[in-house]
Write an enzyme that holds these catalytic residues in place. Structure first.
Site, PDB file in Angstrom:
ATOM      1  N   SER A 483       0.814  -1.219   0.000  1.00 60.35           N
ATOM      2  CA  SER A 483       0.000   0.000   0.000  1.00 60.35           C
ATOM      3  C   SER A 483       0.845   1.265   0.000  1.00 60.35           C
ATOM      4  CB  SER A 483      -0.950   0.002   1.200  1.00 60.35           C
ATOM      5  OG  SER A 483      -0.241  -0.028   2.422  1.00 60.35           O
ATOM      6  N   ASP A 484       1.865   1.347   0.871  1.00 54.23           N
ATOM      7  CA  ASP A 484       2.621   2.596   0.924  1.00 54.23           C
ATOM      8  C   ASP A 484       3.496   2.775  -0.312  1.00 54.23           C
ATOM      9  OD1 ASP A 484       4.320   0.569   1.706  1.00 54.23           O
ATOM     10  OD2 ASP A 484       5.050   1.560   3.507  1.00 54.23           O
ATOM     11  N   CYS A 485       4.008   1.674  -0.866  1.00 51.35           N
ATOM     12  CA  CYS A 485       4.766   1.778  -2.116  1.00 51.35           C
ATOM     13  C   CYS A 485       3.858   2.235  -3.254  1.00 51.35           C
ATOM     14  CB  CYS A 485       5.401   0.438  -2.454  1.00 51.35           C
ATOM     15  SG  CYS A 485       6.585  -0.137  -1.232  1.00 51.35           S
ATOM     16  N   GLU A 488       3.188   6.042  -2.613  1.00 47.88           N
ATOM     17  CA  GLU A 488       4.318   6.920  -2.932  1.00 47.88           C
ATOM     18  C   GLU A 488       4.609   6.908  -4.434  1.00 47.88           C
ATOM     19  OE1 GLU A 488       5.308   8.887  -0.744  1.00 47.88           O
ATOM     20  OE2 GLU A 488       4.828   7.936   1.166  1.00 47.88           O
TER      21      GLU A 488
END
Length: 757
Positions: A483-485, A488
């Site tokens: 999710s965070d990759c 970003e």
């Protein structure tokens, strides 16, 4: 000399790629590569690391940096600046320091647009790979003499002064890593009393002084059983029949966290097979060296739950021990005899079906290194001469990394993560005229690295979530959405989409951005938080059944502050640029995510960090997310509490420093001697800027920026300090690029958002 090769698939017929190997980074030893001066420089770096290894444990990751800087003939041409005592930082000084950092970091970009780097730190990753290749008979063909030499260098460099090895490069010694690294040295050719500085005898003394190898934790017991140094009856039950359970039962694998599920999957296959490697003379010697009593006299059932106190981070309740013992007592006697052994055979077939699905859809990289080695061994056990095992061998170079401290096995690479954060830092500099080609190459890398399709077939029956539109932690071939990759990567693409295409390249099609939005929205939990890989929602009580003593919160998927903040930041920008797409859903998402931050904030104003150390990391992320959602010091109590928490921790030199022990103790713990850490100082500086401190009292910001500027090295680099990444509460991860990305980003934010003369 060693040379790093980029986006290289080689000529191996058993390797394949979804995007022509963009993002791949592999090392090759070339005896003719390099001139004498370059070889002398590498030798000096190794000697310097050895001499200072107890002062700074993580490597500076110098070998590839030396190579790239020489290939690009980089020379820093921007003058170095320092800020004297009582001197104010001017806009010109801040700009100069930022430009120096940006030019140096740009010079480290690879030809395909990503930033390479080590992503390692744990000391239990390399030994199982060596063990697996020893068992399968491929050790010397996969790792010739130069590889073995560098593997031993790494083991020697990270042996603690007491003779043991820790869970990671900064940790105290424990049984798990000491036993595994001792075995690894012996397999690689060292005698019982061999190794640099008597490494073997010192390691063996630590093991025997702490009760012998029988007190190794659960996962270590499994590896020793595979090698023939332990007995499977002394292991907790891992029946492959779990893969036959219906979905409504609590222990069904679909309810497990993906990393734990994919470790357990091949391990249960090996357990179900009761696989034991051929007993060689070396194994017979190790049986004598590792145990405090004769091997054939050990009562294996009595040591099943034995764990050295140095390894016992997550103590188990008596009820859990009873559960695992009951599973063993009431299943194993039946499942190994006719007619119930037919059920065991069916379970092993289903388990192997899942292993092959994971292998094929990650191009035999698998989700991470622990899983990779176990899946590879399971494929060899199934068919030693089959293509599945050969495809695994072809992808081993993806996991090997070489620094001045030797060869290590990566968790896997952090190519996408480092590149997206690095691009955001460079974009914050507003130096398009100077670094336009860097931005274009980075944009091209992001474009080629987005996952374009979901897993094939009925992927939900294989316990998979949607992938299409996501970005991974590493490269597209690995396939696993994060999710965070994704957030970003999406934010970078959105920022680049409003810039001139002749400078940064053409923008990504809106439909592909919409696919990324689908992934992010699908991962929000009822409490507003975002999980990392798959939707969370399994009952929390299942975590009580976590069989690992070394790690906490590994049994089920969780929500994470950092992932939630990254998602908010990306979605706010997306809503601004694409206001007509799922507007109401995105607004609801942001509202619930903000509420999640407010609900889980600790009484002192901080948030606990899962992927970085620790409270400074998560608090920066939370403040970043809250600021993106329009929350300020004046309209949000959570922002005020967080800012006050950070301000109280500022040190006399203007910086911040937090020990990895914060992750274990779950309370803020300063670095020994109240030292500052530049990466953590950069996180905190940006967090306070997001809190609006520049409008209230910029003095703490000036003090922090002064430390960053004065710490910059002559070439624009920053010094390597303590480890900064984290995982699983106890396991720290080394991100060498952080020392470049975060000080650069913080200086860019400081220059832009803090009034300067």
């Amino acid at each position: 000399m060693w040379k790093l090769k980029i986006a290289d698939g080689g000529n191996n017929p058993y390797i394949y790629s979804t995007n022509n190997f963009v993002g791949r980074q592999i090392w090759e030893f070339d005896p003719d590569y390099g001139i004498p001066e370059e070889r002398a420089e590498v030798k000096a770096a190794r000697e310097n690391y050895w001499k200072n290894r107890f002062q700074v444990r993580p490597s500076s990751d110098l070998l590839w940096r030396m190579q790239f800087l020489k290939e690009k003939r980089f020379k820093q041409t921007i003058r170095q600046v320092k800020v004297e005592n009582e001197e104010e930082i001017t806009y010109e000084t801040a700009t100069t320091a930022m430009r120096r950092a940006a030019h140096f970091f740009s010079a480290l970009q690879a030809s395909d647009g990503h930033w390479p780097a080590e992503n390692a730190g744990p000391l239990f990753l390399l030994p199982p790979l060596v063990m697996c290749l020893y068992i399968t008979g491929h050790l010397e063909t996969v790792f010739p003499e130069e590889y073995s030499k560098e593997m031993l260098r790494f083991i020697y460099c990270h042996q603690n002064e007491d003779g043991g090895w820790g869970l990671h490069v900064e940790a105290h010694s424990n049984m798990h890593c000491t036993v595994l690294n001792y075995i690894c040295m012996r397999i690689l050719g060292e005698g019982p009393d061999g190794g640099k500085d008597n490494a073997c005898s010192r390691g063996r003394k630590w093991i025997l002084d702490h009760g012998g190898a029988v007190s190794i934790p659960t996962w270590g017991k499994a590896w020793l059983s595979i090698l023939g140094l332990f007995d499977w009856t002394g292991c907790k039950s891992m029946p492959p029949e779990f893969w036959l359970l219906p979905s409504f039962l609590p222990l069904q694998p679909a309810k497990m966290w993906c990393y734990f599920r994919l470790v357990y999957m091949p391990m249960s296959y090996l357990y179900g097979k009761r696989f034991v490697a051929p007993i060689t003379p070396l194994i017979l010697q190790l049986r004598e060296e590792l145990h405090t009593q004769p091997y054939n006299e050990i009562n294996w059932k009595k040591v099943r739950h034995l764990c050295a106190k140095e390894d016992l981070y997550f103590p188990h309740l008596l009820i859990q021990d009873l559960v695992w013992d009951s599973i063993y007592i009431f299943t194993e006697p039946f499942l190994t005899r006719w007619p119930f052994n037919k059920l065991r055979k069916k379970a092993l077939e289903i388990t192997m079906k899942h292993i092959h699905y994971e292998d094929e859809n990650s191009r035999y990289i698998d989700i991470a290194c622990v899983e990779k080695v176990l899946c590879m061994l399971a494929c060899w056990v199934e068919d030693p001469y089959g293509d599945y095992f050969k495809k695994h061998l072809a992808r081993l170079p993806d996991y090997i990394w070489i620094g001045e401290d030797g060869i290590k096995m990566q968790t896997f690479g952090s190519q996408l993560w480092d590149t997206s954060l690095g691009l955001e830092a460079l974009l914050a500099c507003k130096l398009t005229d100077e670094i336009g080609p860097t931005l274009m190459k980075g944009h091209d890398y992001l474009n080629k690295s987005q996952v374009r399709d979901n897993p094939p077939g009925d992927f939900r029956s294989m316990y998979r979530h949607i992938w299409k539109g996501s970005w991974t932690f590493s490269d597209q071939d690995q396939g696993w959405q994060v999710s965070d990759c994704t957030a970003e990567g999406l934010k970078c693409c959105l920022l680049l989409s409003v810039m001139p295409p002749e400078i940064v390249g053409g923008k990504i099609e809106p439909e592909r951005l919409y696919d990324a939005i689908n992934v992010l929205l699908s991962l929000q939990s009822k409490n507003g938080g975002i999980s990392a890989w798959e939707p969370a929602g399994t009952s929390k009580w299942l975590e009580l059944l976590n069989p690992s003593e070394l790690f906490e919160d590994v049994f089920i998927e969780q929500q994470y502050v950092e992932c939630t903040a990254s998602a908010i930041d990306a979605l706010v920008l997306f809503k601004k640029l694409h206001p007509g797409h799922r507007k109401q859903e995105i607004e609801n998402f942001i509202r619930k995510a903000v509420q999640y931050f407010e609900d889980i904030q600790r009484p002192d104003g901080s948030w606990y960090g899962n992927w970085g150390i620790c409270f400074t990391y998560a608090t920066w992320f939370a403040l970043r997310g809250l600021a993106a959602a329009g929350k300020t010091y004046h309209n949000c109590l959570a922002v005020r509490k967080a800012a006050n928490f950070l301000l109280k921790l500022q040190l006399d030199d203007g910086g911040w420093g937090e020990s990895y022990l914060s992750c274990l103790a779950k309370k803020f713990t300063p670095l020994e001697g109240n030292r500052s850490n530049l990466v953590q100082t950069a996180w905190t500086l940006m967090g306070l800027i997001h809190s609006g401190l520049a409008e209230r009292d910029p003095t703490p910001l000036h003090r922090a920026a002064k430390l960053l500027i004065n710490s910059q090295k002559e070439d624009g680099d920053f010094p390597q300090q303590e480890i900064a990444g984290a995982s699983l509460r106890t396991c720290m991860i080394h991100y060498p690029n952080y020392r470049n990305i975060y000080p650069l980003w913080a200086l860019a934010e400081y220059r832009q958002r803090v009034p300067l003369p």
